[in-house]
Design an enzyme around this catalytic site. Structure first.
Site, PDB file in Angstrom:
ATOM      1  CB  THR A  90      -1.228  -2.914   2.079  1.00 18.97           C
ATOM      2  OG1 THR A  90      -1.690  -1.000   1.636  1.00 18.97           O
ATOM      3  CG2 THR A  90      -2.545  -3.355   1.736  1.00 18.97           C
ATOM      4  N   GLY A  91       0.742  -2.814   4.513  1.00 14.42           N
ATOM      5  CA  GLY A  91       2.088  -1.681   4.638  1.00 14.42           C
ATOM      6  C   GLY A  91       2.260  -1.140   6.434  1.00 14.42           C
TER       7      GLY A  91
ATOM      8  CB  ILE B  94       0.600   5.714   9.647  1.00 14.47           C
ATOM      9  CG1 ILE B  94       2.023   6.888   9.669  1.00 14.47           C
ATOM     10  CG2 ILE B  94      -1.045   5.969   8.890  1.00 14.47           C
ATOM     11  CD1 ILE B  94       2.092   8.285   7.924  1.00 14.47           C
ATOM     12  N   GLY B  95       0.383   2.472   9.166  1.00 15.35           N
ATOM     13  CA  GLY B  95      -0.241   1.205   9.554  1.00 15.35           C
ATOM     14  C   GLY B  95      -0.596   0.577  11.216  1.00 15.35           C
TER      15      GLY B  95
ATOM     16  CB  SER C  28       2.210  11.563  -0.143  1.00 19.13           C
ATOM     17  OG  SER C  28       3.273  12.612   0.125  1.00 19.13           O
TER      18      SER C  28
ATOM     19  CE1 TYR D  64       5.756   7.365  -1.356  1.00 21.23           C
ATOM     20  CE2 TYR D  64       5.677  10.488  -0.409  1.00 21.23           C
ATOM     21  CZ  TYR D  64       4.878   8.504  -0.005  1.00 21.23           C
ATOM     22  OH  TYR D  64       4.589   8.564   1.005  1.00 21.23           O
TER      23      TYR D  64
END
Length: 267
Positions: A26-27, A34-35, A170, A179
């Site tokens: 995903t992403g 990064i994905g 994170s 986040y």
């Protein structure tokens, strides 16, 4: 409402090798992300790749969406011999994870590895975060992670010991409250899977990749991160991708239920 946009790039015909496993990532919305780095590394290691992206998220970020990114990423995977499929998916919609798995199974078969690099990330702190933003962060970063893992566990049909779950997390919280808080929830959900899916022989780990500049870093942040890292540089998508590749390999089976710091020793 989720809109699914198909970008299939078959690299194999009906005679594809039966032992090439399938990873759902995903992403994967930008070529520098990064994905995308993870997708390319796994494709090079012998995985077929299904991936999701969500253009409206990139549209409202400072970097903007990248025209042609999905096609470019699919082509780069095909160059490594991977069959691919791409699905535009709004993971804030609780119905999306099941629909994504339905689409992937119909086009490519059962998923052996689930790698979650999607996120909602909008800078705000304790005093200025809105309820709407807080809820969206938890919907995308925490709830969607749970629902994706749940679908994976319900549908997993590969050989025991081959299943893999990897999420990207994170520890940033100050000035980035929704986040960081929602990523903390993501950690707990992921690590629970290592135990609750033990009967399937599936491993589950979370990776904290540290500061990886994929276009979001102001120069001041970049300089500060470089100074704070013993190796004197920022992380790259490839750094994270190599670790994901190991975790998804046979050799990585004994790493399970861990929150792994892959950040160059950032203090």
């Amino acid at each position: 409402m989720t809109t699914d946009t198909d970008h299939d790039q078959p690299a194999h015909g009906p005679g594809s090798p039966a032992d090439r496993p399938l990873a759902l990532i995903t992403g994967v919305g930008r070529t520098v992300g990064i994905g995308a780095g993870i997708a390319r590394r796994l494709a090079a290691s012998g995985w077929d790749i299904a991936f999701t992206y969500w253009t409206p998220y990139d549209d409202r970020m400072s970097w903007g969406s990248e025209p042609g990114a999905t096609e470019a990423i699919s082509q780069s995977l095909a160059e490594h011999g991977a069959s691919t499929t791409a699905i535009e998916a709004d993971l804030a919609d609780p119905d999306t994870p099941a629909r994504v798995f339905d689409e992937v199974e119909q086009r490519m078969g059962s998923v052996t590895a689930l790698v979650m690099s999607h996120c909602e990330s909008v800078d705000s702190g304790l005093l200025d975060t809105t309820v709407e933003s807080f809820d969206r962060h938890f919907a995308v970063n925490a709830r969607a992670t749970w629902l994706l893992i749940r679908e994976f566990g319900r549908r997993f049909a590969a050989e025991r010991g081959t299943g893999r779950i990897v999420s990207l997390t994170s520890d940033h919280t100050v000035g980035n409250l929704p986040y960081g808080a929602s990523k903390g929830a993501l950690d707990r959900i992921t690590l629970a899977a290592a135990h609750e899916l033990a009967h399937l022989g599936v491993t589950a780990n979370a990776i904290n990749p540290g500061p990886v500049d994929t276009g979001w870093m102001p120069e001041k942040v970049r300089e500060q991160c470089v100074r704070s890292t013993p190796l004197g540089r920022l992380g790259t998508p490839q750094d994270t991708a190599h670790l994901v590749d190991f975790l998804c390999s046979r050799e990585g089976e004994w790493i399970n239920g861990q929150l792994l710091m892959s950040n160059g020793g950032l203090a």
